[in-house]
Design an enzyme around this catalytic site. Structure first.
Site, PDB file in Angstrom:
ATOM      1  CE  LYS A 112      -1.517  -1.948   3.637  1.00  0.00           C
ATOM      2  NZ  LYS A 112      -0.406  -2.532   4.254  1.00  0.00           N
ATOM      3  CB  ILE A 143     -12.641  -6.442   2.092  1.00  0.00           C
ATOM      4  CG1 ILE A 143     -12.953  -6.794   3.554  1.00  0.00           C
ATOM      5  CG2 ILE A 143     -13.767  -5.615   1.766  1.00  0.00           C
ATOM      6  CD1 ILE A 143     -13.169  -5.624   4.537  1.00  0.00           C
ATOM      7  CE  LYS A 212      -4.332  -1.097   5.171  1.00  0.00           C
ATOM      8  NZ  LYS A 212      -4.926  -1.703   6.334  1.00  0.00           N
TER       9      LYS A 212
END
Length: 439
Positions: A112, A143, A212
């Protein structure tokens, strides 16, 4: 009798980095290899692994001849089809990804920080080389939010995204609320349970979640958000006192990432402790879990919830990307992984973002104090929606809790500075954003 079922294509993988996630990728590819073959028509096999320390014991399941101390050997190996970057950081990882793209090897990464800070360069190179980058594991662990934003919401203008996207911070804040313990005690618990690193700075400072948020915002609005345009605060100064007062007011404190575009198309990105209405579904996300609430102009509000970190959830996202990379190799070319467009293109300065605010003051317990504070706020056009003054018997000081109406961050900062200078104010004011979850 001949079969019409085609033979599976072998996709050879070079894995750079064999830490917690890398080991999970290796283990789970072996465990669910048959399922992947049936679903993708490909055999996904790790053939070579690059590590920093070749002398470190890896377990009997990994043959020593698969391991090298130099990732360049993997990039140069003509037999490897895909590179997985899990080395971390933004320097060596950047070189590795660039070299892989130039060698025409698709890249899967969960990095990230790399994408948030150098994504614009990397995706420009990916487009130039006609080689894709896959990065589902970079945001919210298991997710599938990246693919959802890119594909599931392709027909929507994204009105806003609200996310609890750092499991370490969410665990700490959840424990502080549930057990009434201090930040330091909750951090110790998180480290003891493996939810926090020995050095938790990147998590608790808010920057892990901010990286993120930058990725999600850039995908949603078609241009790369610069880290310097993002407002970031950590959770280190959240206390049980704030937790208790927030609860009395009907709120829960969460480290919340907020992404949204205003009427002029300027994009706001922030990560900071915020008061959420306790009745809202995001307020119920506890422990090390993550949740992302996406508001599209067609679909409305959609919630994604699950484990945001850990070996298995993150490796699940890496394997998902590997399957997508395999499909691209077998069935045809994909875009670079980032599609720019000109509908937006400008970040909203943090100073101009507008929100409600919570303020707690420690003041002299005498008449006229509230009037002084209200005057300083009123001079700057900031209204007070409610005031709470808990009874503190036997003390010459008292707490004053104010809920402020909408105001810009710059105006609130200026007002708090003036209030802090009053003789009647005895401690540094505590203040936090109140997120109403509108828009």
């Amino acid at each position: 009798m001949s079969s019409n079922v085609p033979s599976p294509r072998l996709v050879r993988i070079g894995l750079a980095g064999l830490g917690n996630v890398g080991m999970g990728v290796f283990k789970n590819l072996r465990q669910n290899g048959g399922l992947l073959k049936e679903r993708t028509g490909c055999v996904l096999r790790v053939d070579r692994i690059a590590v920093r320390d070749v002398t470190k014991p890896r377990g009997a399941e990994i043959p020593a001849n698969m391991i090298t101390g130099d990732w360049r050997e993997l990039v140069a190996d003509p037999n490897l089809d895909v590179m997985v970057e899990l080395v971390g950081g933004t320097t060596e990882a950047f070189d590795l990804v660039c070299a892989s793209l130039r060698a025409k090897k698709p890249v899967v990464t969960g990095n990230k920080a790399l994408l948030a800070e150098r994504g614009q360069e990397l995706f420009a190179l990916a487009e130039q080389c006609h080689v894709p980058i896959y990065f589902e594991a970079a945001v919210a662990g298991g997710i599938p939010i990246i693919q959802t934003v890119q594909e599931g919401f392709v027909g929507n203008h994204i009105k806003s995204i609200h996310g609890i996207i750092n499991g370490t911070c969410n665990y700490i804040l959840s424990r502080m609320k549930e057990a009434g313990i201090s930040y330091e005690q909750a951090l110790d618990e998180a480290q003891a349970h493996g939810f926090a690193e020995a050095d938790p700075t990147l998590d608790v400072s808010g920057w892990d979640a901010a990286h993120k948020a930058i990725i999600l915002a850039s995908l949603s609005y078609g241009f790369w958000i610069k880290p310097q345009d993002v407002h970031v605060e950590g959770i280190e100064r959240v206390t049980p006192t704030e937790m208790a007062f927030a609860e009395k007011l009907g709120y829960t404190i969460k480290l919340l990432s907020v992404i949204r575009a205003d009427a002029e198309g300027r994009v706001e990105v922030s990560t900071r402790p915020s008061l959420l209405p306790s009745s809202h579904i995001l307020a119920s996300v506890s422990g090390a879990y993550n949740a992302v609430l996406v508001n599209g102009d067609i679909v409305g509000e959609t919630l994604f919830y699950g484990k945001g970190a850990g070996q298995d959830p993150t490796s699940s996202s890496v394997i998902s990307d590997l399957a997508e990379a395999a499909a691209t190799l077998v069935y045809g070319q994909r875009h670079s992984g980032f599609v720019p467009h000109g509908l937006y293109g400008k970040s909203k300065p943090a100073a101009e973002t507008i929100s409600h605010y919570y303020v707690r003051l420690k003041v002299d317990d005498k008449p006229g104090v509230l009037a002084q504070v209200a005057a300083l706020l009123g001079d700057r056009g900031i209204g007070i929606s409610s005031v709470m003054q808990p009874e503190e018997l036997g003390s010459e000081f008292t707490s004053l809790i104010l809920m402020l109406d909408d105001a810009t961050l710059a105006t609130v900062k200026e007002a708090i500075g003036s209030i802090a200078a009053l003789e009647c104010v005895r401690e540094t004011p505590v203040w936090m954003r109140v997120e109403t979850m509108e828009g």
